[in-house]
Write a protein that holds these residues in place. Structure first.
Motif, mmCIF file in Angstrom:
data_model
loop_
_atom_site.group_PDB
_atom_site.id
_atom_site.type_symbol
_atom_site.label_atom_id
_atom_site.label_comp_id
_atom_site.label_asym_id
_atom_site.label_seq_id
_atom_site.Cartn_x
_atom_site.Cartn_y
_atom_site.Cartn_z
ATOM 1 N N MET A 76 0.850 -1.189 0.000
ATOM 2 C CA MET A 76 0.000 0.000 0.000
ATOM 3 C C MET A 76 0.889 1.243 0.000
ATOM 4 N N ILE A 77 1.317 1.629 -1.189
ATOM 5 C CA ILE A 77 2.103 2.848 -1.385
ATOM 6 C C ILE A 77 1.343 3.699 -2.389
ATOM 7 N N VAL A 78 0.920 4.892 -1.971
ATOM 8 C CA VAL A 78 0.072 5.740 -2.806
ATOM 9 C C VAL A 78 0.687 7.128 -2.908
ATOM 10 N N PRO A 79 0.468 7.832 -4.035
ATOM 11 C CA PRO A 79 0.951 9.216 -4.143
ATOM 12 C C PRO A 79 0.035 10.177 -3.397
ATOM 13 N N VAL A 80 0.621 11.097 -2.661
ATOM 14 C CA VAL A 80 -0.138 12.089 -1.896
ATOM 15 C C VAL A 80 0.576 13.430 -1.982
ATOM 16 N N TRP A 81 -0.169 14.469 -1.658
ATOM 17 C CA TRP A 81 0.406 15.804 -1.522
ATOM 18 C C TRP A 81 0.562 16.098 -0.033
ATOM 19 N N VAL A 82 1.704 16.634 0.368
ATOM 20 C CA VAL A 82 1.936 16.964 1.763
ATOM 21 C C VAL A 82 2.300 18.440 1.851
ATOM 22 N N ALA B 220 -8.611 5.982 2.243
ATOM 23 C CA ALA B 220 -9.087 7.341 2.016
ATOM 24 C C ALA B 220 -8.170 8.107 1.080
ATOM 25 N N LEU B 221 -6.932 7.627 0.913
ATOM 26 C CA LEU B 221 -5.949 8.302 0.061
ATOM 27 C C LEU B 221 -5.841 7.684 -1.323
ATOM 28 N N GLY B 222 -6.609 6.652 -1.608
ATOM 29 C CA GLY B 222 -6.589 6.060 -2.940
ATOM 30 C C GLY B 222 -6.452 4.552 -2.921
ATOM 31 N N TRP B 223 -6.495 3.976 -4.119
ATOM 32 C CA TRP B 223 -6.401 2.530 -4.299
ATOM 33 C C TRP B 223 -4.950 2.070 -4.329
ATOM 34 N N GLY B 224 -4.718 0.856 -3.839
ATOM 35 C CA GLY B 224 -3.414 0.219 -3.915
ATOM 36 C C GLY B 224 -3.587 -1.268 -4.154
ATOM 37 N N ARG C 264 13.695 14.886 14.329
ATOM 38 C CA ARG C 264 12.953 16.109 14.624
ATOM 39 C C ARG C 264 11.464 15.801 14.720
ATOM 40 N N ARG C 265 10.794 16.506 15.590
ATOM 41 C CA ARG C 265 9.357 16.319 15.791
ATOM 42 C C ARG C 265 8.620 17.484 15.141
ATOM 43 N N VAL C 266 7.645 17.161 14.282
ATOM 44 C CA VAL C 266 6.938 18.176 13.502
ATOM 45 C C VAL C 266 5.439 18.003 13.702
ATOM 46 N N ASN C 267 4.760 19.107 13.852
ATOM 47 C CA ASN C 267 3.302 19.108 13.978
ATOM 48 C C ASN C 267 2.684 19.913 12.827
ATOM 49 N N LYS C 268 1.385 19.832 12.725
ATOM 50 C CA LYS C 268 0.608 20.638 11.784
ATOM 51 C C LYS C 268 0.914 20.328 10.322
ATOM 52 N N LEU C 269 1.163 19.065 10.010
ATOM 53 C CA LEU C 269 1.286 18.659 8.609
ATOM 54 C C LEU C 269 -0.090 18.240 8.092
ATOM 55 N N GLU C 270 -0.355 18.572 6.842
ATOM 56 C CA GLU C 270 -1.599 18.179 6.180
ATOM 57 C C GLU C 270 -1.302 17.244 5.026
ATOM 58 N N LEU C 271 -2.225 16.326 4.795
ATOM 59 C CA LEU C 271 -2.084 15.336 3.739
ATOM 60 C C LEU C 271 -3.267 15.469 2.798
ATOM 61 N N LEU C 272 -3.007 15.480 1.475
ATOM 62 C CA LEU C 272 -4.059 15.525 0.470
ATOM 63 C C LEU C 272 -3.919 14.309 -0.435
ATOM 64 N N SER C 273 -5.036 13.701 -0.780
ATOM 65 C CA SER C 273 -4.992 12.598 -1.732
ATOM 66 C C SER C 273 -4.520 13.116 -3.088
ATOM 67 N N TYR C 274 -4.126 12.207 -3.955
ATOM 68 C CA TYR C 274 -3.558 12.597 -5.251
ATOM 69 C C TYR C 274 -4.545 13.428 -6.070
ATOM 70 N N ASP C 275 -5.844 13.115 -5.966
ATOM 71 C CA ASP C 275 -6.849 13.890 -6.695
ATOM 72 C C ASP C 275 -7.341 15.095 -5.916
#
Length: 661
Positions: free
Chosen positions: A176-182, A331-335, A238-249
């Motif tokens: 399950m490896i899908v393209p996403v926008w971060v 939720a992020l796409g098909w694999g 490093r610890r990071v907060n407030k990242l958003e993930l968008l599906s490829y579409d």
């Protein structure tokens, strides 16, 4: 073959060719083979093994070395500050880091660097690679070349597998490896990456390079990791907060909890699902339009664990037999998950496997004796014209029968045919809300980019004038399950940056389905490219042409046009209300359109053969690859006659054959 030889051997062969031509003869393949054999013997003389061809340079003293290194650093610093903007997009970053540059084809990247006279090592001006002292490392493979010139290794085909294998013999599975926008929350900077969905990890990770691209720093912490290789291993991150993930579409947006950085995310790119894999399994063929095409320039840079259950949770499963791979929708796409190809019982290959990040497996392999006939067979594989034969599936036969029974020629000459539906009783949900959402997003993009807006409106005015019609008022409230709204977006041609093409997204999913899911792609009846090229080499006079806007020259039956509705502003004015239109022609973006256009083109050749002659009909039938036709004839007179007859044949079918060369 000559292009694969070292330059010094190529120059020697050029001398031999020159001598032959002076004597009025052409060099033969036998001479070339003899020449290569001689060069191979010279390169493998045992008594000269290990000798050097150049004298050893005198050793540099420690003081001279330090002085040279200091001067080199200062010169490199001066040189890099000369070009503070990208040569491709003029933004303040290096060419090797330019996202716009990395998405264009590799051949065009290489041609651009050559045309700008840039160094093929560091991509900077005013020097060549032979004089470059910069240390360069590819981010994809680690070799000493710029990342923008990285190419994927060619896959081997020596086991004649009928399925789809990974890039290494021991790695023939998908995950399950899908393209996403971060992106960072509230920021407009975003990056496309491949994301691993790993339910066995209780933490999510992101690569340092993504954080650097997003201009995020984070808090330095120590993390205790436990894996198969080590338990309670302490790592700095490093610890990071407030990242958003968008599906490829871009239809799904989710907030990520605390994410930790790593230098890289370990994964094999051969485990990335592709449409080719889905197409080889009958139970997964419906996913060929749901899975994004493989993008070699996109890094695997994100791992989502079970701390983000909304991303990990399976939404749908498509299963085959017990030992077959299965499709999984998140939720992020098909694999695709599972083994995509069984290893053969017989192999000619000697296998060496790096144990890092690999599975432990056991298999029995038998070595086959390689005979001369086997060698000849392997050499001929690259020149074999693939012939799919006459066998067609049930769906392919349904496609052909639907078009054969439903096609007709309009009064203006254009052919009109139905949409080839998998099920004529198909019921689609009314997805107008999705189309409205996508149109509003497009409107915001217009406000940010006036050039994009002007190009888009120019294209749409032509579409509305020739390819679309306003939905009749009495059909606006139609609710028979045969109404579908197609979102649309604009893409620029990578070779023609000023030329936009509006693509209608027939794969847009709403309530678990899309229009493309209900359309038949049909059998592959496109002419073999190799066959077209070989026939093109027969005669001495060559000519070529293409069909203008091929897809848009074949109309859709009126009863199916409500499946091709779309939204646009009245009179192309953003101040006017949104109006419903529907396409009258087959769409660029529908999975059935290539098959329909090809069927219509061959139908035009069959119908026009009696009036325009067999030569013109055969040219249209056999010498076109999609919408590009190439042909060779014996004389200029024959070429002129073929141009006139084939142009007339296409004109009778409403097709414009142009750009004759």
């Amino acid at each position: 073959m000559l292009n694969k030889l070292p330059s010094y051997i190529e120059n020697k062969w050029r001398s031999i060719v020159s001598s032959c031509l002076k004597n009025g003869v052409n060099p033969t393949l036998v001479q070339f083979a003899s020449f290569l054999s001689s060069r191979a013997e010279e390169a493998n003389l045992p008594m000269l093994e290990g000798t050097r061809h150049t004298k050893d340079a005198p050793r540099t003293s420690k003081e001279e070395y330090k002085s040279k290194r200091k001067n080199w650093h200062s010169s490199l610093k001066t040189e890099t500050t000369k070009t503070d903007s990208c040569a491709f997009c003029q933004s303040p970053h290096r060419l090797d880091e330019c996202e716009s540059f990395l998405v264009i084809p590799w051949s065009m990247r290489k041609k651009f660097i050559f045309s700008k006279q840039l160094c093929f090592k560091c991509c900077m001006p005013e020097h060549v690679a032979a004089d470059c002292k910069a240390t360069v490392k590819c981010q994809q493979c680690g070799d000493p070349h710029p990342t923008c010139l990285h190419t994927q290794p060619k896959k081997s085909h020596d086991n004649k597998c009928t399925l789809v294998c990974g890039d290494q013999y021991g790695c023939n599975d998908n995950s399950m490896i899908v393209p996403v926008w971060v992106r960072s929350k509230g920021s407009t900077i975003e990056k496309l990456v491949y994301c691993i969905l790993d339910p066995q990890s209780n933490t999510s990770f992101v690569s340092d390079k993504v954080l650097q691209y997003l201009q995020l720093k984070g808090e330095h912490v120590q993390l205790k990791l436990s894996t198969l290789h080590a338990s309670n291993h302490i790592v700095n991150c490093r610890r990071v907060n407030k990242l958003e993930l968008l599906s490829y579409d871009r239809q799904t947006v989710m907030q990520l909890p605390t994410v930790y950085s790593r230098n890289e995310i370990p994964a094999r790119r051969s485990q990335i699902p592709t449409p080719d894999v889905a197409a080889k399994w009958d139970h997964l063929k419906s996913l060929t339009n749901q899975i994004a095409p493989y993008m070699p320039e996109v890094p695997v840079a994100l791992l989502i664990g079970n701390d983000v259950p909304q991303a990990i949770r399976p939404r749908d499963i498509i299963a085959g037999e017990e030992n077959h791979p299965y499709g999984q929708r998140s939720a992020l796409g098909w694999g695709i998950v599972g083994t995509i190809c069984k290893p053969p019982a017989v192999s000619n290959r000697i296998i060496s496997e790096d144990l890092t990040n690999s599975r432990v497996f056991s298999s029995t392999l038998y070595k086959e004796v390689i005979t001369s006939s086997k060698v000849q067979e392997m050499m001929e594989l690259d020149f074999a014209d693939q012939n799919v034969g006459t066998m067609m599936s049930v769906e392919d036969k349904l496609f052909i029968n639907t078009l054969r029974d439903g096609i007709r020629q309009r009064e203006d000459g254009h052919y009109e045919m139905p949409l080839p539906l998998r099920n004529h009783n198909m019921q689609l949900p009314n997805n107008r809300l999705l189309a409205v959402k996508r149109l509003n997003s497009l409107k915001r993009r217009f406000s940010r980019n006036p050039t994009f807006k002007n190009d888009y409106f120019t294209f749409m005015e032509d579409v509305l004038a020739h390819c679309a019609e306003e939905v009749p008022a009495e059909l606006l409230n139609l609710a028979n399950g045969k109404v579908n709204y197609v979102p649309h977006t604009g893409l620029y041609h990578p070779r023609k940056p000023s030329q936009i093409r509006v693509v209608f997204d027939c794969s847009a999913i709403y309530q678990g389905t899309s229009l493309n899911n209900g359309l038949l792609p049909g059998p592959n009846q496109i002419n073999s490219l190799l066959g077209v090229l070989l026939r093109f080499r027969r005669e001495r006079v060559a000519l070529m042409a293409d069909i203008k806007g091929m897809f848009h020259q074949f109309f859709v039956n009126e009863c199916d046009r409500d499946l091709l509705r779309f939204l646009w502003w009245k009179d192309s004015d953003l101040k006017n209300p949104v109006t419903e239109y529907r396409m009258m022609v087959h769409l660029f973006g529908a999975t059935s359109s290539p098959g329909c256009a090809n069927f219509g083109l061959k139908k035009a050749a069959d119908d026009g053969e009696k009036h325009w002659g067999k030569e013109a009909a055969d040219f249209v039938r056999n010498d076109f690859y999609v919408d590009d036709g190439i042909k060779s004839v014996s004389s200029p007179e024959d070429a002129i006659a073929l141009m006139k007859s084939s142009t007339g044949l296409c004109a009778d079918a409403g097709l414009r054959l142009h750009k004759w060369t």
